[in-house]
Scaffold this active site. Structure first.
Site, PDB file in Angstrom:
ATOM      1  N   ASP A   9       0.867  -1.180   0.000  1.00  0.00           N
ATOM      2  CA  ASP A   9       0.000   0.000   0.000  1.00  0.00           C
ATOM      3  C   ASP A   9       0.904   1.231   0.000  1.00  0.00           C
ATOM      4  OD1 ASP A   9      -2.291   1.692   0.249  1.00  0.00           O
ATOM      5  OD2 ASP A   9      -2.033   1.768   2.414  1.00  0.00           O
ATOM      6  N   SER A  10       0.314   2.388  -0.245  1.00  0.00           N
ATOM      7  CA  SER A  10       1.069   3.634  -0.160  1.00  0.00           C
ATOM      8  C   SER A  10       1.460   3.925   1.290  1.00  0.00           C
ATOM      9  CB  SER A  10       0.221   4.785  -0.684  1.00  0.00           C
ATOM     10  OG  SER A  10      -0.935   4.911   0.128  1.00  0.00           O
ATOM     11  N   CYS A  72      -4.510  -1.204  -2.070  1.00  0.00           N
ATOM     12  CA  CYS A  72      -4.639   0.242  -2.258  1.00  0.00           C
ATOM     13  C   CYS A  72      -5.532   0.468  -3.467  1.00  0.00           C
ATOM     14  CB  CYS A  72      -3.244   0.823  -2.503  1.00  0.00           C
ATOM     15  SG  CYS A  72      -3.214   2.569  -2.918  1.00  0.00           S
ATOM     16  N   GLU A 150      -1.773   8.656   8.197  1.00  0.00           N
ATOM     17  CA  GLU A 150      -0.347   8.298   8.247  1.00  0.00           C
ATOM     18  C   GLU A 150       0.328   8.934   9.470  1.00  0.00           C
ATOM     19  OE1 GLU A 150       1.890   6.448   6.095  1.00  0.00           O
ATOM     20  OE2 GLU A 150       0.015   5.577   5.403  1.00  0.00           O
ATOM     21  N   CYS A 182     -10.890   3.811  -0.055  1.00  0.00           N
ATOM     22  CA  CYS A 182      -9.454   3.941   0.214  1.00  0.00           C
ATOM     23  C   CYS A 182      -9.176   3.069   1.432  1.00  0.00           C
ATOM     24  CB  CYS A 182      -9.123   5.407   0.513  1.00  0.00           C
ATOM     25  SG  CYS A 182      -7.452   5.675   1.141  1.00  0.00           S
ATOM     26  N   HIS A 184      -7.077   3.259   3.687  1.00  0.00           N
ATOM     27  CA  HIS A 184      -6.787   3.982   4.932  1.00  0.00           C
ATOM     28  C   HIS A 184      -8.073   4.301   5.718  1.00  0.00           C
ATOM     29  CE1 HIS A 184      -2.826   4.715   3.121  1.00  0.00           C
ATOM     30  NE2 HIS A 184      -2.426   5.289   4.255  1.00  0.00           N
TER      31      HIS A 184
END
Ligand code: DGL
Length: 259
Positions: A9-10, A72, A150, A182, A184
């Site tokens: 994932d990012s 992602c 993040e 997403c 996240h």
């Protein structure tokens, strides 16, 4: 030891998918790459996202992964076709869960919160079109949310205020399903539940991705036999404690790696 499942994932968002995968496939070893140094992917060009996905894939293949989960939405919608064409291992992608939302909505209005990169992608639009005849899809870019997550700000007042700004216009339009597009965003569910009425269903793709991973492992005869010791390796290219706080456990190791 058998070969692990690779996941990237990012950043830390894909750990929401990893959790579903280990729940469903408890005998599998995993290797997870958090490309946090390059987060967010969502604001980058298609070429740049593709370059990052190739870099992550090559590293997971070096680590002997038998299957790769692109955990992602932004990476999947921009790069999964290329990855499937150019590498031999199976890839599992993740896309916003438009189909279940379209099947469940009564108001015929569905909200999608996702990154700019996902909402702008051709794959998102073709999938969305396929399942939403007669349904209004309200798209909202979640600009800034990935950075807050993040940074570990999942419960912060600033995050709540930004979410409220994004959700209120969709609620005013009477959505009754909110798709979290997403990986996240599942970490924002406690805040989202405070901001949306109970009648609004909040839908993500985590479980579906885990089921698809199991099905593809079975199809290719790649499942691991039950065994006594499992390993989950996490590599992040930023030094932060947030990843470790999300995935702690006896068979988990979290390391910094410059990739
Ligand atoms: N977790 C990624 C996704 O599902 C976040 C993308 C980003 O880094 O912007 O889209």
């Amino acid at each position: 030891m058998g070969k692990p499942i690779g996941i990237f994932d990012s950043g830390i968002g894909g750990t929401s998918i990893w959790k579903e995968i280990v729940k469903l496939l408890p005998h599998e070893d995993t290797v997870y790459l958090a490309d946090s140094a390059n987060a967010p992917y969502g604001a980058k060009s298609n070429e740049e996202i593709l370059r990052l996905c190739i870099k992550n894939t090559e590293l997971l293949l070096q680590k002997n992964c038998k299957l790769i989960v692109v955990a992602c939405n932004t990476a999947t919608t921009n790069a999964v076709d290329y990855l499937r064409t150019n590498y031999d291992v199976p890839f599992i992608g993740i896309e916003p869960a438009i189909k279940p939302a379209a099947l469940q909505t009564k108001t015929k209005k569905v909200g999608v919160l996702a990154t700019k990169g996902t909402l702008a992608s051709t794959l998102f639009h073709s999938t969305s079109k396929m399942f939403t005849e007669g349904i209004t899809v309200l798209e909202q870019e979640g600009t800034g949310l990935v950075e807050l997550i993040e940074g570990g700000q999942m419960h912060a007042a600033e995050t709540r205020a930004l979410l409220k700004r994004y959700l209120d216009p969709m609620l005013e339009q009477q959505i009754d399903c909110l798709v979290l597009g997403c990986t996240h965003y599942p970490y924002l569910v406690p805040l989202i539940k405070e901001l949306v009425p109970p009648a609004v269903r909040v839908i993500d793709s985590g479980e579906a991705v885990a089921r698809q991973t199991r099905a593809v492992l079975e199809k290719h005869n790649l499942e691991e036999e039950p065994k006594s010791s499992i390993d989950h390796w996490f590599y992040s290219n930023t030094k932060s404690d947030i990843l470790a706080s999300l995935v702690s456990g006896p068979s988990v190791s979290v390391e910094y790696l410059d990739f």
